[in-house]
Design a protein around this motif. Structure first.
Motif, PDB file in Angstrom:
ATOM      1  N   PHE A  27       0.901  -1.028   0.051  1.00  0.00           N
ATOM      2  CA  PHE A  27       0.082   0.060   0.018  1.00  0.00           C
ATOM      3  C   PHE A  27       0.896   1.429   0.090  1.00  0.00           C
ATOM      4  O   PHE A  27       0.567   2.245  -0.663  1.00  0.00           O
ATOM      5  N   ILE A  28       2.061   1.431   0.734  1.00  0.00           N
ATOM      6  CA  ILE A  28       2.774   2.612   1.273  1.00  0.00           C
ATOM      7  C   ILE A  28       3.634   2.642  -0.258  1.00  0.00           C
ATOM      8  O   ILE A  28       3.775   3.816  -0.956  1.00  0.00           O
ATOM      9  N   ARG A  29       3.828   1.582  -1.082  1.00  0.00           N
ATOM     10  CA  ARG A  29       4.516   1.717  -2.523  1.00  0.00           C
ATOM     11  C   ARG A  29       3.490   2.456  -3.281  1.00  0.00           C
ATOM     12  O   ARG A  29       3.824   3.235  -4.099  1.00  0.00           O
ATOM     13  N   LEU A  30       2.151   1.780  -3.245  1.00  0.00           N
ATOM     14  CA  LEU A  30       1.327   2.208  -4.241  1.00  0.00           C
ATOM     15  C   LEU A  30       0.962   3.971  -3.989  1.00  0.00           C
ATOM     16  O   LEU A  30       0.939   4.798  -4.956  1.00  0.00           O
ATOM     17  N   PHE A  31       0.816   4.238  -2.594  1.00  0.00           N
ATOM     18  CA  PHE A  31       0.701   5.654  -2.313  1.00  0.00           C
ATOM     19  C   PHE A  31       1.811   6.747  -2.699  1.00  0.00           C
ATOM     20  O   PHE A  31       1.608   7.765  -3.123  1.00  0.00           O
ATOM     21  N   THR A  52       1.980  11.233   4.378  1.00  0.00           N
ATOM     22  CA  THR A  52       1.902  11.175   5.893  1.00  0.00           C
ATOM     23  C   THR A  52       1.045   9.880   6.265  1.00  0.00           C
ATOM     24  O   THR A  52      -0.095   9.597   5.715  1.00  0.00           O
ATOM     25  N   GLU A  53       1.750   8.904   7.082  1.00  0.00           N
ATOM     26  CA  GLU A  53       0.978   8.022   7.541  1.00  0.00           C
ATOM     27  C   GLU A  53       0.392   8.176   9.054  1.00  0.00           C
ATOM     28  O   GLU A  53       1.208   8.577   9.787  1.00  0.00           O
ATOM     29  N   ASN A  54      -0.907   7.950   9.077  1.00  0.00           N
ATOM     30  CA  ASN A  54      -1.352   8.442  10.552  1.00  0.00           C
ATOM     31  C   ASN A  54      -1.978   7.277  10.967  1.00  0.00           C
ATOM     32  O   ASN A  54      -3.203   7.049  11.404  1.00  0.00           O
ATOM     33  N   TYR A  60      -1.920  10.381   3.697  1.00  0.00           N
ATOM     34  CA  TYR A  60      -2.156  11.355   2.894  1.00  0.00           C
ATOM     35  C   TYR A  60      -0.986  12.024   2.390  1.00  0.00           C
ATOM     36  O   TYR A  60      -0.123  12.231   2.993  1.00  0.00           O
ATOM     37  N   PHE A  61      -1.397  13.041   1.532  1.00  0.00           N
ATOM     38  CA  PHE A  61      -0.485  14.200   1.182  1.00  0.00           C
ATOM     39  C   PHE A  61      -1.386  15.197   0.551  1.00  0.00           C
ATOM     40  O   PHE A  61      -2.356  15.054   0.109  1.00  0.00           O
ATOM     41  N   ASN A  71      -6.207  31.583  -1.992  1.00  0.00           N
ATOM     42  CA  ASN A  71      -7.730  31.583  -1.487  1.00  0.00           C
ATOM     43  C   ASN A  71      -7.738  30.735  -0.127  1.00  0.00           C
ATOM     44  O   ASN A  71      -8.760  30.425   0.373  1.00  0.00           O
ATOM     45  N   GLY A  72      -6.689  30.364   0.424  1.00  0.00           N
ATOM     46  CA  GLY A  72      -6.408  29.368   1.749  1.00  0.00           C
ATOM     47  C   GLY A  72      -6.943  28.244   1.722  1.00  0.00           C
ATOM     48  O   GLY A  72      -7.319  27.568   2.592  1.00  0.00           O
ATOM     49  N   LEU A  73      -6.845  27.669   0.550  1.00  0.00           N
ATOM     50  CA  LEU A  73      -7.256  26.184   0.428  1.00  0.00           C
ATOM     51  C   LEU A  73      -6.246  25.353  -0.217  1.00  0.00           C
ATOM     52  O   LEU A  73      -4.988  25.788  -0.877  1.00  0.00           O
ATOM     53  N   LYS A  74      -6.286  24.060  -0.055  1.00  0.00           N
ATOM     54  CA  LYS A  74      -5.470  22.884  -0.567  1.00  0.00           C
ATOM     55  C   LYS A  74      -6.177  21.777  -1.036  1.00  0.00           C
ATOM     56  O   LYS A  74      -7.427  21.531  -0.606  1.00  0.00           O
ATOM     57  N   LEU A  75      -5.533  20.990  -1.634  1.00  0.00           N
ATOM     58  CA  LEU A  75      -6.065  19.743  -1.950  1.00  0.00           C
ATOM     59  C   LEU A  75      -5.439  18.644  -1.392  1.00  0.00           C
ATOM     60  O   LEU A  75      -4.073  18.696  -1.017  1.00  0.00           O
ATOM     61  N   VAL A  76      -6.057  17.377  -0.906  1.00  0.00           N
ATOM     62  CA  VAL A  76      -5.352  16.540  -0.094  1.00  0.00           C
ATOM     63  C   VAL A  76      -6.104  15.087  -0.531  1.00  0.00           C
ATOM     64  O   VAL A  76      -7.177  14.997  -0.983  1.00  0.00           O
ATOM     65  N   ALA A  77      -4.800  14.229  -1.159  1.00  0.00           N
ATOM     66  CA  ALA A  77      -5.354  12.884  -1.455  1.00  0.00           C
ATOM     67  C   ALA A  77      -5.188  11.982  -0.124  1.00  0.00           C
ATOM     68  O   ALA A  77      -4.149  12.055   0.492  1.00  0.00           O
TER      69      ALA A  77
END
Length: 155
Positions: A27-31, A52-54, A60-61, A71-77
């Motif tokens: 999974f980590i390799r995929l992410f 980041t592994e939580n 996520y990243f 605009n004070g925004l970001k995207l997160v996968a």
């Protein structure tokens, strides 16, 4: 400090009797592949330096571009381990920005989900990504499509 011996033994048993460790490594390799490939294919965006592994809640990243940042925004996968679901989030860079943006939207088109508690969640809007995770190319394309859909929400 004491720890739950039953849970520790369950973990030990899982490591001994299943492919849990190898599966998590895959999974980590995929992410990591997903993060690196998106960075390569989306040069207008700046990406968090690593994933980041939580504690197997979420991995996520984040990434942003100048318009989002302004605009004070970001995207997160994000990957929700419990539900085995890849998602893309539109998030505020902090809780203040997130709350401000959440107030601007009362609804969003399904399957997008608007936060009900912007001060308690890490997203303003989240969008599940439907893909075959074993196909890296399709997963990258599906995340990019989710990004396009989320960016269409912006004025």
């Amino acid at each position: 400090m004491n720890f739950d011996p039953t849970l520790l033994e369950t973990y030990h048993t899982l490591l001994r009797t299943t492919e849990l460790q190898k599966a998590y490594q895959e999974f980590i390799r995929l992410f990591r592949f997903l993060r690196n490939e998106l960075e390569r294919q989306m040069p207008d965006f700046r990406f968090q330096s690593s994933i980041t592994e939580n504690a197997m809640d979420y991995a996520y990243f984040s990434f942003t571009n100048p318009d989002l940042k302004e605009n004070g925004l970001k995207l997160v996968a994000a990957f929700d381990h419990k539900n085995f679901q890849l998602e893309v989030w539109l998030s505020g860079v902090n809780r203040t920005a997130q709350y401000r943006w959440a107030e601007q939207w009362s609804v969003c088109p399904p399957p997008m989900e608007l936060t009900q508690k912007p001060n308690c969640t890490d997203f303003v809007v989240r969008l599940p990504v439907e893909t075959d995770l074993s196909d890296g190319g399709k997963t990258v394309a599906a995340v990019k499509e989710a990004v396009v859909q989320l960016l269409q929400l912006l004025p």
